[in-house]
Design a protein around this motif. Structure first.
Motif, PDB file in Angstrom:
ATOM      1  N   ASP A  64       0.825  -1.208   0.000  1.00  0.00           N
ATOM      2  CA  ASP A  64       0.000   0.000   0.000  1.00  0.00           C
ATOM      3  C   ASP A  64       0.865   1.266   0.000  1.00  0.00           C
ATOM      4  O   ASP A  64       0.545   2.243  -0.678  1.00  0.00           O
ATOM      5  CB  ASP A  64      -0.952   0.011   1.189  1.00  0.00           C
ATOM      6  N   LEU A  65       1.976   1.254   0.753  1.00  0.00           N
ATOM      7  CA  LEU A  65       2.896   2.388   0.728  1.00  0.00           C
ATOM      8  C   LEU A  65       3.466   2.574  -0.679  1.00  0.00           C
ATOM      9  O   LEU A  65       3.555   3.694  -1.185  1.00  0.00           O
ATOM     10  CB  LEU A  65       4.023   2.196   1.744  1.00  0.00           C
ATOM     11  N   ASP A  66       3.811   1.468  -1.327  1.00  0.00           N
ATOM     12  CA  ASP A  66       4.317   1.531  -2.706  1.00  0.00           C
ATOM     13  C   ASP A  66       3.263   2.110  -3.647  1.00  0.00           C
ATOM     14  O   ASP A  66       3.581   2.918  -4.528  1.00  0.00           O
ATOM     15  CB  ASP A  66       4.748   0.148  -3.187  1.00  0.00           C
ATOM     16  N   ALA A  67       2.005   1.709  -3.468  1.00  0.00           N
ATOM     17  CA  ALA A  67       0.914   2.227  -4.307  1.00  0.00           C
ATOM     18  C   ALA A  67       0.727   3.724  -4.074  1.00  0.00           C
ATOM     19  O   ALA A  67       0.471   4.479  -5.020  1.00  0.00           O
ATOM     20  CB  ALA A  67      -0.379   1.468  -4.030  1.00  0.00           C
ATOM     21  N   TYR A  68       0.852   4.154  -2.847  1.00  0.00           N
ATOM     22  CA  TYR A  68       0.758   5.582  -2.498  1.00  0.00           C
ATOM     23  C   TYR A  68       1.831   6.386  -3.215  1.00  0.00           C
ATOM     24  O   TYR A  68       1.563   7.470  -3.736  1.00  0.00           O
ATOM     25  CB  TYR A  68       0.886   5.709  -0.978  1.00  0.00           C
ATOM     26  N   GLN A  69       3.047   5.837  -3.246  1.00  0.00           N
ATOM     27  CA  GLN A  69       4.170   6.562  -3.844  1.00  0.00           C
ATOM     28  C   GLN A  69       3.922   6.917  -5.300  1.00  0.00           C
ATOM     29  O   GLN A  69       4.395   7.948  -5.775  1.00  0.00           O
ATOM     30  CB  GLN A  69       5.467   5.750  -3.711  1.00  0.00           C
ATOM     31  N   VAL A  70       3.175   6.089  -6.030  1.00  0.00           N
ATOM     32  CA  VAL A  70       2.947   6.323  -7.466  1.00  0.00           C
ATOM     33  C   VAL A  70       1.523   6.807  -7.776  1.00  0.00           C
ATOM     34  O   VAL A  70       1.178   6.998  -8.937  1.00  0.00           O
ATOM     35  CB  VAL A  70       3.274   5.058  -8.293  1.00  0.00           C
ATOM     36  N   HIS A  71       0.719   7.027  -6.742  1.00  0.00           N
ATOM     37  CA  HIS A  71      -0.649   7.498  -6.948  1.00  0.00           C
ATOM     38  C   HIS A  71      -0.615   8.911  -7.560  1.00  0.00           C
ATOM     39  O   HIS A  71       0.207   9.751  -7.153  1.00  0.00           O
ATOM     40  CB  HIS A  71      -1.390   7.521  -5.613  1.00  0.00           C
ATOM     41  N   PRO A  72      -1.475   9.204  -8.515  1.00  0.00           N
ATOM     42  CA  PRO A  72      -1.478  10.522  -9.170  1.00  0.00           C
ATOM     43  C   PRO A  72      -1.616  11.709  -8.201  1.00  0.00           C
ATOM     44  O   PRO A  72      -0.981  12.746  -8.400  1.00  0.00           O
ATOM     45  CB  PRO A  72      -2.671  10.449 -10.121  1.00  0.00           C
ATOM     46  N   VAL A  73      -2.421  11.567  -7.155  1.00  0.00           N
ATOM     47  CA  VAL A  73      -2.571  12.660  -6.187  1.00  0.00           C
ATOM     48  C   VAL A  73      -1.243  12.895  -5.463  1.00  0.00           C
ATOM     49  O   VAL A  73      -0.800  14.043  -5.295  1.00  0.00           O
ATOM     50  CB  VAL A  73      -3.711  12.364  -5.180  1.00  0.00           C
ATOM     51  N   HIS A  74      -0.583  11.816  -5.051  1.00  0.00           N
ATOM     52  CA  HIS A  74       0.709  11.947  -4.381  1.00  0.00           C
ATOM     53  C   HIS A  74       1.764  12.500  -5.331  1.00  0.00           C
ATOM     54  O   HIS A  74       2.618  13.301  -4.933  1.00  0.00           O
ATOM     55  CB  HIS A  74       1.149  10.600  -3.786  1.00  0.00           C
ATOM     56  N   LYS A  75       1.712  12.108  -6.586  1.00  0.00           N
ATOM     57  CA  LYS A  75       2.662  12.633  -7.583  1.00  0.00           C
ATOM     58  C   LYS A  75       2.518  14.157  -7.696  1.00  0.00           C
ATOM     59  O   LYS A  75       3.518  14.864  -7.843  1.00  0.00           O
ATOM     60  CB  LYS A  75       2.439  11.971  -8.931  1.00  0.00           C
ATOM     61  N   GLY A  76       1.300  14.661  -7.611  1.00  0.00           N
ATOM     62  CA  GLY A  76       1.086  16.107  -7.620  1.00  0.00           C
ATOM     63  C   GLY A  76       1.715  16.783  -6.410  1.00  0.00           C
ATOM     64  O   GLY A  76       2.286  17.875  -6.512  1.00  0.00           O
ATOM     65  N   VAL A  77       1.621  16.119  -5.250  1.00  0.00           N
ATOM     66  CA  VAL A  77       2.245  16.641  -4.039  1.00  0.00           C
ATOM     67  C   VAL A  77       3.763  16.654  -4.209  1.00  0.00           C
ATOM     68  O   VAL A  77       4.436  17.630  -3.836  1.00  0.00           O
ATOM     69  CB  VAL A  77       1.819  15.819  -2.804  1.00  0.00           C
ATOM     70  N   ILE A  78       4.313  15.597  -4.773  1.00  0.00           N
ATOM     71  CA  ILE A  78       5.760  15.529  -5.008  1.00  0.00           C
ATOM     72  C   ILE A  78       6.205  16.692  -5.900  1.00  0.00           C
ATOM     73  O   ILE A  78       7.237  17.325  -5.636  1.00  0.00           O
ATOM     74  CB  ILE A  78       6.157  14.175  -5.628  1.00  0.00           C
ATOM     75  N   GLU A  79       5.421  16.987  -6.922  1.00  0.00           N
ATOM     76  CA  GLU A  79       5.752  18.110  -7.809  1.00  0.00           C
ATOM     77  C   GLU A  79       5.802  19.418  -7.029  1.00  0.00           C
ATOM     78  O   GLU A  79       6.732  20.216  -7.176  1.00  0.00           O
ATOM     79  CB  GLU A  79       4.738  18.214  -8.938  1.00  0.00           C
ATOM     80  N   HIS A  80       4.802  19.655  -6.195  1.00  0.00           N
ATOM     81  CA  HIS A  80       4.783  20.871  -5.377  1.00  0.00           C
ATOM     82  C   HIS A  80       5.994  20.902  -4.441  1.00  0.00           C
ATOM     83  O   HIS A  80       6.689  21.921  -4.354  1.00  0.00           O
ATOM     84  CB  HIS A  80       3.484  20.958  -4.566  1.00  0.00           C
ATOM     85  N   MET A  81       6.229  19.791  -3.750  1.00  0.00           N
ATOM     86  CA  MET A  81       7.310  19.754  -2.764  1.00  0.00           C
ATOM     87  C   MET A  81       8.671  19.964  -3.416  1.00  0.00           C
ATOM     88  O   MET A  81       9.561  20.576  -2.816  1.00  0.00           O
ATOM     89  CB  MET A  81       7.281  18.445  -1.974  1.00  0.00           C
TER      90      MET A  81
END
Length: 95
Positions: A64-81
């Motif tokens: 589940d942590l791995d799935a979170y890492q590549v989830h589109p919503v999380h990817k947007g957060v990574i872009e912001h961060m």
């Protein structure tokens, strides 16, 4: 359960910048099905060694942590961060 903790030090440490980034992080709540717990807090000491924001997330499994890492919503957060952070550190552990 897996606990994932990330601390962020921002380039711009103003109250407005911190609040904007807290809002981006909190916006993940309810949008990622594998995310069981989300907590975001801001530093209250403001010491030289302090980080500005703490993120605590929990997942049922490493998968589940791995799935979170590549989830589109999380990817947007990574872009912001990637545009606002000066530094970050993390720890992941079984809880």
């Amino acid at each position: 359960m897996i606990t994932h903790i990330v601390l962020f030090k921002l380039k711009d440490r103003s109250a407005e910048s911190v609040a904007r980034t807290v809002a981006v992080l909190k916006d993940m709540e309810g949008k990622i099905d594998v995310l069981r717990h989300l907590e975001v807090g801001t530093d209250i000491l403001h010491s030289e060694r302090s980080y500005d924001i703490g993120l605590v997330t929990k997942f049922d499994s490493m998968a589940d942590l791995d799935a979170y890492q590549v989830h589109p919503v999380h990817k947007g957060v990574i872009e912001h961060m990637s545009t606002v952070r000066e530094a970050s550190v993390s720890v992941d552990y079984e809880s």
